[in-house]
Design an enzyme around this catalytic site. Structure first.
Site: not given
Length: 391
Positions: A190, A192-194
């Site tokens: 998604y 906002n993930k790493t």
């Protein structure tokens, strides 16, 4: 006359993806290739993901969300009506809702306040004759106590499906999450993930049967790979529907981003760790509980930086978030626990008092901005705002 007013700083968002020229060029190449749905780049992404985890024998199955991956994993394990799956109340609803997709019931348990992860002792206490699986959530990227969870699962004949939406790259006992002895592990890409593919996820398993079933169910229950059918050099139009599957495949457009995001994952994680360390140093003297740290030798990707206000703090959590927003700093809360939401509360008759540690954490916690594009100046701005408000 000289204007001596303090300059207005731009709003600092809670999260922001880092997308470079390499991702853009790969996306353009994909669009020009004529193959934009699941195809060669999705396959490359799967192969590279196994290599990134350090075990090319793993089955990596690219899907359009981590939610889809969790659903496929549980479906492949035969989870269905009359069964129960244990997970934590302190998670996003996707972790639990996939159980209900299959007609099974969810058994929610509390967290360990020292880690904010699921409490293994409470898992064992929650097991009934209907229990079939456990979904531990590596909250904020910190690994759960997987040795304890696997021991409980083995003792009671249960399957383990790890919700690793936050956990790339995370290690547990020196081993990469995704390579442990669970039935399956599911990652999220998604925004906002790493690493991000916009929307997307990866189901990882060693089990040939789980992998085969997930691949069929990922795309309508078709018994052949659509990419093979449409690229064959001889007539290859025939296929069979062997199950009522889903539409969970990852497109090549998304995978094109993923290929280059994955190549940068270690750098992204290191940038997040540096910001987390800066926060630790700058906020330690304030009336807050700093986030739990990984065990010595293990890796934490710092998907989230979650503080808890101490009782002596001058602000309520909600008021502090409003004050930070007024200062141009975005924050969030992870999470409103499942037992607080009408659906879960009403279905299972849940009360806040059933989950004292999750409830207490929720009432006191806020997540500060943390992403790889943040500069040390950005982090210092957050620190100074927190010091002004709480110091």
């Amino acid at each position: 006359m000289t204007d001596t007013a303090t300059p207005i700083l731009p709003f600092l968002p809670f999260a922001l993806p880092e997308i470079g020229d390499e991702e853009i060029a790969e996306l353009v190449d994909t669009l020009r290739s004529g193959w934009i749905t699941t195809g060669p780049k999705a396959r490359r992404f799967e192969t590279e993901f196994a290599r990134f985890l350090g075990d090319e024998t793993l089955h990596c199955i690219a899907v359009n969300s981590a939610t889809a991956g969790l659903h496929l994993a549980l479906e492949a394990l035969g989870i269905g009506p009359g069964m129960e799956v244990i997970t934590t109340t302190h998670t996003f609803t996707a972790t639990a809702e996939v159980v209900r997709y299959l007609g099974a019931d969810v058994k929610l348990v509390d967290i360990d306040p020292s880690t904010l992860n699921i409490d293994p002792g409470l898992i064992e206490a929650a097991i009934t004759p209907r229990t079939r699986a456990i979904i531990p959530v590596h909250y904020a990227g910190l690994a759960c106590d997987m040795d304890a969870i696997h021991a409980i699962a083995a003792k009671h004949g249960l399957q383990v499906v790890e919700d690793a939406a936050h956990a790339l790259p995370t290690t547990c006992g020196g081993r990469m999450i995704g390579t442990l002895d669970s039935a399956a592990t599911v990652f999220s890409f998604y925004a906002n993930k790493t690493i991000t593919t916009g929307e997307g996820g990866m189901l990882v398993t060693r089990d040939d049967k789980i992998a085969a079933r997930a691949k069929v169910m990922r795309l309508h229950g078709i018994n052949r790979d659509a990419f093979d059918r449409f690229t064959a050099k001889v007539p290859s139009w025939y296929y069979e529907i062997v199950a009522p599957g889903f539409k969970y495949n990852l497109t090549d457009i998304a995978a094109a981003m993923g290929l280059h995001q994955l190549a940068k994952a270690e750098r992204f994680a290191q940038a997040r760790r540096a910001i987390a360390q800066q926060y630790d140093a700058g906020l330690r003297a304030l009336p807050v509980i700093l986030p739990p740290q990984p065990l010595a030798g293990d890796v934490h990707p710092w998907h989230l930086y979650v503080l808890r206000l101490k009782p002596e703090a001058r602000w309520s959590r909600d008021a502090l978030i409003e004050a930070l927003f007024a200062a141009g700093i975005g924050c969030s809360v992870h999470y409103i626990p499942l037992h607080q939401h009408p659906y879960w509360k009403e279905r299972y008759g849940l009360q806040a008092g059933d989950f004292p540690h999750s409830q207490a954490a929720y009432e006191a916690m806020l997540s500060l901005p943390l992403y790889s594009r943040m500069s040390t100046q950005d982090a210092q701005r957050v620190i100074e705002a927190m010091q002004r408000l709480l110091g």
